[in-house]
Structures are given as structure tokens and as C-alpha cells.
Design a protein around this motif. Sequence first.
Motif, PDB file in Angstrom:
ATOM      1  N   TRP A 305     -20.796  42.978 -17.883  1.00  0.00           N
ATOM      2  CA  TRP A 305     -21.174  44.237 -17.225  1.00  0.00           C
ATOM      3  C   TRP A 305     -21.956  45.189 -18.122  1.00  0.00           C
ATOM      4  O   TRP A 305     -22.538  46.162 -17.633  1.00  0.00           O
ATOM      5  N   LEU A 310     -26.772  43.594 -12.199  1.00  0.00           N
ATOM      6  CA  LEU A 310     -26.232  42.798 -11.090  1.00  0.00           C
ATOM      7  C   LEU A 310     -27.326  42.289 -10.149  1.00  0.00           C
ATOM      8  O   LEU A 310     -27.320  41.113  -9.770  1.00  0.00           O
ATOM      9  N   GLU A 311     -28.314  43.154  -9.773  1.00  0.00           N
ATOM     10  CA  GLU A 311     -29.366  42.719  -8.837  1.00  0.00           C
ATOM     11  C   GLU A 311     -30.184  41.595  -9.440  1.00  0.00           C
ATOM     12  O   GLU A 311     -30.448  40.562  -8.784  1.00  0.00           O
ATOM     13  N   THR A 314     -28.194  38.322  -9.680  1.00  0.00           N
ATOM     14  CA  THR A 314     -28.009  37.629  -8.399  1.00  0.00           C
ATOM     15  C   THR A 314     -29.290  36.916  -7.964  1.00  0.00           C
ATOM     16  O   THR A 314     -29.252  35.769  -7.483  1.00  0.00           O
ATOM     17  N   LYS A 328     -26.034  36.744  -0.666  1.00  0.00           N
ATOM     18  CA  LYS A 328     -26.342  37.654  -1.785  1.00  0.00           C
ATOM     19  C   LYS A 328     -25.440  38.886  -1.778  1.00  0.00           C
ATOM     20  O   LYS A 328     -24.837  39.217  -2.813  1.00  0.00           O
ATOM     21  N   ASP A 329     -25.331  39.566  -0.669  1.00  0.00           N
ATOM     22  CA  ASP A 329     -24.535  40.795  -0.613  1.00  0.00           C
ATOM     23  C   ASP A 329     -23.040  40.506  -0.862  1.00  0.00           C
ATOM     24  O   ASP A 329     -22.361  41.262  -1.568  1.00  0.00           O
ATOM     25  N   LYS A 332     -22.503  39.985  -4.573  1.00  0.00           N
ATOM     26  CA  LYS A 332     -22.544  41.218  -5.357  1.00  0.00           C
ATOM     27  C   LYS A 332     -21.232  42.011  -5.218  1.00  0.00           C
ATOM     28  O   LYS A 332     -20.714  42.550  -6.197  1.00  0.00           O
ATOM     29  N   ASP A 333     -20.698  42.064  -4.007  1.00  0.00           N
ATOM     30  CA  ASP A 333     -19.412  42.742  -3.810  1.00  0.00           C
ATOM     31  C   ASP A 333     -18.292  42.041  -4.591  1.00  0.00           C
ATOM     32  O   ASP A 333     -17.406  42.700  -5.159  1.00  0.00           O
ATOM     33  N   VAL A 335     -18.616  40.330  -7.389  1.00  0.00           N
ATOM     34  CA  VAL A 335     -18.779  40.602  -8.824  1.00  0.00           C
ATOM     35  C   VAL A 335     -18.295  42.008  -9.157  1.00  0.00           C
ATOM     36  O   VAL A 335     -17.622  42.222 -10.185  1.00  0.00           O
ATOM     37  N   ARG A 336     -18.636  42.991  -8.337  1.00  0.00           N
ATOM     38  CA  ARG A 336     -18.198  44.369  -8.579  1.00  0.00           C
ATOM     39  C   ARG A 336     -16.664  44.455  -8.626  1.00  0.00           C
ATOM     40  O   ARG A 336     -16.093  45.178  -9.456  1.00  0.00           O
TER      41      ARG A 336
END
Length: 406
Positions: A305, A310-311, A314, A328-329, A332-333, A335-336
Motif C-alpha cells: 500500500w 491501486l488503479e 489493477t 475490476k471494481d 479493487k474493493d 484489495v482496499r
Amino acid sequence: MEINQQEENVMPPSTDHQPRPVSLPPQFLLASSSLSLSLKEPIGFEMRKGAKRKASEKEEAIKSTEEEDTTTAKKDSSKSTEEKTTKTESSKAGGRRKKIKPSKPESEPEFFPDKRNLEDLWKQVFPVGTEWDQLDQVYQYKWNFSNLENAFEEGGELYGQKVYLFGSTEPQLVFFKDEGKVTCIPVVVAVVSPFPPSNKIGINSVQREAEEIVPMKQMKMDWVPYIPLKDRDSQVERLKSQIFILSCTQRRVGLRHLKLEHVKKFEYCLPYFYQPLQEDEFEQSTIVQIMFPAEPKPTICEFDWELDELEEFTDKLIEEEELSADQKDAFKDFVRKKVGEGKKANREAREARKKALAEMSEETKTAFQNMKFYKFYPVPTPDSPDVSNVKATMPESALMEVGTDV
């Protein structure tokens, strides 16, 4: 009147009742044992009572003699039969010659060396993290840990110290008798400490999202005293052992009753040594392990991190076809969420360490400062592969503190 010849020699009865000699004819003489007389039959003369008694006694003696002769004859007959049988058997036995077994040459006595006092120490230590089906391969060679034994002798690194030992294995390609194969090499780690260095086990693997820390007893492991060979006839309670080994009471026979997931945990175990005097790498790590359940296969990677955006991270996975664009979305969620869990774990670890330091006595702090780790490999012998070229140093991590490789 015809006079019977038997009566000619018989005297007329006496009137004065005086005893007179009686003259018997020759045919009445009891000269033969085969002659049988019945004195109750009239014989033409009167016999006195005393003569009758003597005759009766004589008859009984004759009968007794006849019975004895008959018994003796039977015994002689039986004895003769036995002698004939014995002679027949002995003649038969004599006809068969006994085979004479050749005497075996006396072999030279074998001498076995006395067992060393700590010879089986390394075998008693449970090899943590070794697959159950690989345990037999660990003991296929006569590994020699005389270097470990010598460390407990006067002048050795472990002499007079309180030591806790745990084992492990390292699969390496080694050669033995000009044949190379992957072998599970046993290693023993010695921890010099006045108290058990840990009561927890760390379970970690590439497939697991995060490391799991559990009590040793949950995995049926614990530190137990090691009894040297010379002291095994003594009462354990009276011994003041200075050597403790990590032991596991789980038996392979009982594994079939456990779930596969629990069985696999044994393969990823390592003793968890917590060092409160210094920050470990987990407290300051910014990397999280990602195992996203994508289709058709999961996406496995590491995300930092602090270094990764992140973008961009991915999009690169989509470009490399490790992740589909329509996920993709969701990725990302995911990973967060993992980053948030990682930061929280680091924060809690720092707080726990600070609290432990505040409650720790100076004696315990000194013990942690002086705690040392020694790693032992088997020494080369003709009965085992030489592992001199495949030794690995211990990583500096929360699971192991580097001491000295022996």
C-alpha cells in the motif's frame, strides 16, 4: 470174606485212648505238589485232630506255592517279552545310522559400541512443519548429530544452559553413493532461555491469506523434558532436566478422524517466537497477500500500500490476463479491505508490544536480551548424505531469531 488191602496195614482202634503211630500206605504220602487230597473222604482209618490240622496247613502251603509259581512264570514271561521288544527296537535303531551334523565354525564375537548419552536426542524432537507422509523418509538414514551432543559437553555452546529444542526439515537435492535425490534433511534448533521461548504456533503458507497464531496445545504440541539415556531408570520427578524438547502427541493413526484442512495445518507450522524488545517485520510491513476468488481461476498476488497505486496495479493485472475487466471494481474493493485489515493488525501489534514491555520485569527483559538460537545440521558420515553444501541460514523473522549455525 475178602479183606481190603488198604485195611491190612491199619491197626485196630485202641481202647486206652493213647496216641499210637499211624502207618500210611505209600499212595497217601504227600510227595508231589500235583497230588490233591481231600482229607474229608473216608480213608478207612481214623485220623486224629492234630493230624488233620497239619494236613490242612500243608495243603494251604502247597496252594500258596502253586500260586507263587504261577505269578513268577507270568512275570518271567512278561520280562522275556519286554526284552525281545527292546532287542527288536534296538536292532531297528542300529540299522539306521544317525547323521552327524558338521560342527559350525565358531564365529568371532560381535562388539557393539556403547550408546552415547544423548544419541537419540535429535529423534525425540518433533520435526515441526513436516508432511506426515514424509516422516519415514526423515529417518531412512543414520543421521549423526554428535555436534549437538558435544554442544552440551563442558566447553560447548549449550553446556550448563537451560535449552529448548525444536526440529524441522529442509527438502534438498543431495547425493549419496553417487545417486542424487531430494531428501528431507532433519535440522534441530536450540533456544537458550530460562523459560519457554513460546507457547504458540504460527501457521502460514502461500495458499493462506494471513498467518494464523494458535496455542501450541491446540495442535497437540508442548515442551516436555528430555531424559538422557543414563537417567531413564530414575524417577522423572527427581530429575532436574535442563533440556526441553518440542513434542507432538498427535499420532498418524488418528489423522483419518480429522478433517483434511486440520491435517494440512501441521504441514505449515513453526514455533512462534515473540520478541517484545524490538519491532518485528509484521509491525512495519506494508504488504498484504491477495487471493481474489476470480473466475476461472483465483488471482493471487502481493500488494504494497505504500509503493503500489491501486488503479495502475489493477490495470496491469487485466493486461496480463490475470484478471478479467468485468471484475475490476470487485477486485479493487477486495484489495482496499485487505489493506485496512493489514494496517489494523500492525497497529494492534505495536500496542500489544508496548503493553507487554510496560508489564515486563527487568529479569524477563534481560532474559529476552540474552536469548540465543543455534541451528544444527547432521555431520557427514558414511551412512548418510553430506549436507555441507546445502545448509540454509535462519531468516530473521518473528518466528526465528538468528543465533549461530553449527
